[in-house]
Design a protein around this motif. Structure first.
Motif, PDB file in Angstrom:
ATOM      1  N   LYS A 154      56.695  90.063  42.974  1.00 28.49           N
ATOM      2  CA  LYS A 154      57.786  89.158  43.315  1.00 28.49           C
ATOM      3  C   LYS A 154      58.502  89.670  44.553  1.00 28.49           C
ATOM      4  O   LYS A 154      58.835  90.841  44.640  1.00 28.49           O
ATOM      5  N   LYS A 155      58.690  88.785  45.513  1.00 29.36           N
ATOM      6  CA  LYS A 155      59.464  89.088  46.715  1.00 29.36           C
ATOM      7  C   LYS A 155      60.711  88.203  46.728  1.00 29.36           C
ATOM      8  O   LYS A 155      60.657  87.031  46.360  1.00 29.36           O
ATOM      9  N   ILE A 156      61.831  88.769  47.167  1.00 31.00           N
ATOM     10  CA  ILE A 156      63.068  88.006  47.316  1.00 31.00           C
ATOM     11  C   ILE A 156      63.345  87.832  48.802  1.00 31.00           C
ATOM     12  O   ILE A 156      63.346  88.812  49.556  1.00 31.00           O
ATOM     13  N   LEU A 157      63.545  86.589  49.222  1.00 34.97           N
ATOM     14  CA  LEU A 157      63.773  86.287  50.632  1.00 34.97           C
ATOM     15  C   LEU A 157      65.084  85.533  50.816  1.00 34.97           C
ATOM     16  O   LEU A 157      65.496  84.756  49.947  1.00 34.97           O
ATOM     17  N   TRP A 174      62.966  83.107  57.240  1.00 35.27           N
ATOM     18  CA  TRP A 174      63.096  83.797  55.967  1.00 35.27           C
ATOM     19  C   TRP A 174      62.900  85.298  56.183  1.00 35.27           C
ATOM     20  O   TRP A 174      61.934  85.709  56.820  1.00 35.27           O
ATOM     21  N   HIS A 175      63.819  86.105  55.646  1.00 34.16           N
ATOM     22  CA  HIS A 175      63.698  87.555  55.735  1.00 34.16           C
ATOM     23  C   HIS A 175      63.602  88.134  54.322  1.00 34.16           C
ATOM     24  O   HIS A 175      64.398  87.783  53.440  1.00 34.16           O
ATOM     25  N   ARG A 214      53.915  84.538  58.139  1.00 38.95           N
ATOM     26  CA  ARG A 214      54.710  83.497  58.798  1.00 38.95           C
ATOM     27  C   ARG A 214      55.975  83.245  57.980  1.00 38.95           C
ATOM     28  O   ARG A 214      55.908  82.848  56.819  1.00 38.95           O
ATOM     29  N   ARG A 215      57.129  83.479  58.579  1.00 39.10           N
ATOM     30  CA  ARG A 215      58.400  83.266  57.889  1.00 39.10           C
ATOM     31  C   ARG A 215      59.347  82.364  58.689  1.00 39.10           C
ATOM     32  O   ARG A 215      60.389  81.971  58.178  1.00 39.10           O
ATOM     33  N   TRP A 224      70.747  80.237  51.193  1.00 36.42           N
ATOM     34  CA  TRP A 224      69.446  79.830  50.683  1.00 36.42           C
ATOM     35  C   TRP A 224      68.636  81.054  50.271  1.00 36.42           C
ATOM     36  O   TRP A 224      68.549  82.018  51.017  1.00 36.42           O
ATOM     37  N   ARG A 225      68.038  80.990  49.078  1.00 38.34           N
ATOM     38  CA  ARG A 225      67.246  82.079  48.539  1.00 38.34           C
ATOM     39  C   ARG A 225      65.870  81.556  48.116  1.00 38.34           C
ATOM     40  O   ARG A 225      65.729  80.401  47.729  1.00 38.34           O
TER      41      ARG A 225
END
Length: 215
Positions: A161-164, A141-142, A124-125, A182-183
């Protein structure tokens, strides 16, 4: 000086009023406020530049403590609050998260991740609708780039670690999407690249301020 006082001074020093925070202490039993002004001068606050900025490995260690795999620091809940909503961090626009500012400073949160659908493992993003100060419609969020492994001091994989990046609009139907500033850096424990349903993770959220020298 309470744990909340210390956390506030480190994370959001501009909100601290020393006189209000330490001039009294409340009895945990009867709630009577005990005058503490006689020791006020002994607490000068913290020097400029002190901040909560854990490394990727340290964030995973805090997460280990939160899920009871290791000893947890007694103050950690005041520095990294837990989001209890079922949608996790996607329950609202990041600007509505507690303590968030759009000045480049970071905030950290424990929260659970969930699957977007009953079938499949897609997470869910999408930002849920809410009546907070910022409209949450058409926000998602992608993930950008590949997941990065985080190694412990022995060279073994401790987590990922994931960066979105937060986008406005949908790609479905050819609609145009717009990238926001936004990050979010999301961390989870284990050797698997993808987090599991209802797994507790820790995320660092911030608004990326553009450099004056950019371009």
């Amino acid at each position: 000086v309470t744990a909340k006082t210390i956390a506030t001074m480190v994370i959001r020093p501009s909100l601290c009023q020393i006189e209000e925070l330490v001039a009294w202490i409340e009895c945990p039993n009867c709630k009577y406020r005990i005058d503490n002004t006689d020791v006020l001068s002994q607490w000068p606050g913290l020097p400029a530049g002190v901040k909560f900025d854990p490394t990727d490995l340290e964030l995973l260690e805090h997460l280990e403590g939160k899920v009871s795999r290791a000893a947890s620091h007694v103050l950690i809940d005041d520095f990294i609050p837990t989001i209890e909503e079922a949608e996790g961090i996607c329950y609202t626009h990041p600007e509505n998260l507690p303590g968030i500012k759009n000045d480049g400073s970071t905030c950290h949160f424990f929260h659970k991740v969930s699957n977007a659908y009953v079938v499949g493992k897609r997470k869910r993003r999408k930002i849920s609708n809410s009546d907070h100060t910022v409209c949450d419609e058409n926000l998602r969020w992608h993930k950008t780039g590949k997941s990065r492994s985080i190694l412990d001091n022995n060279g073994d994989i401790k987590g990922w670690k994931k960066i979105l990046v937060l986008y406005i609009g949908y790609r479905k139907g050819g609609g145009k999407t717009e990238k926001t500033n936004w990050r979010m850096h999301q961390y989870h424990l284990g050797v698997d690249q993808d987090e599991k349903q209802e797994e507790l993770v820790v995320s660092k959220v911030f608004y990326q301020v553009q450099s004056m020298n950019a371009g």
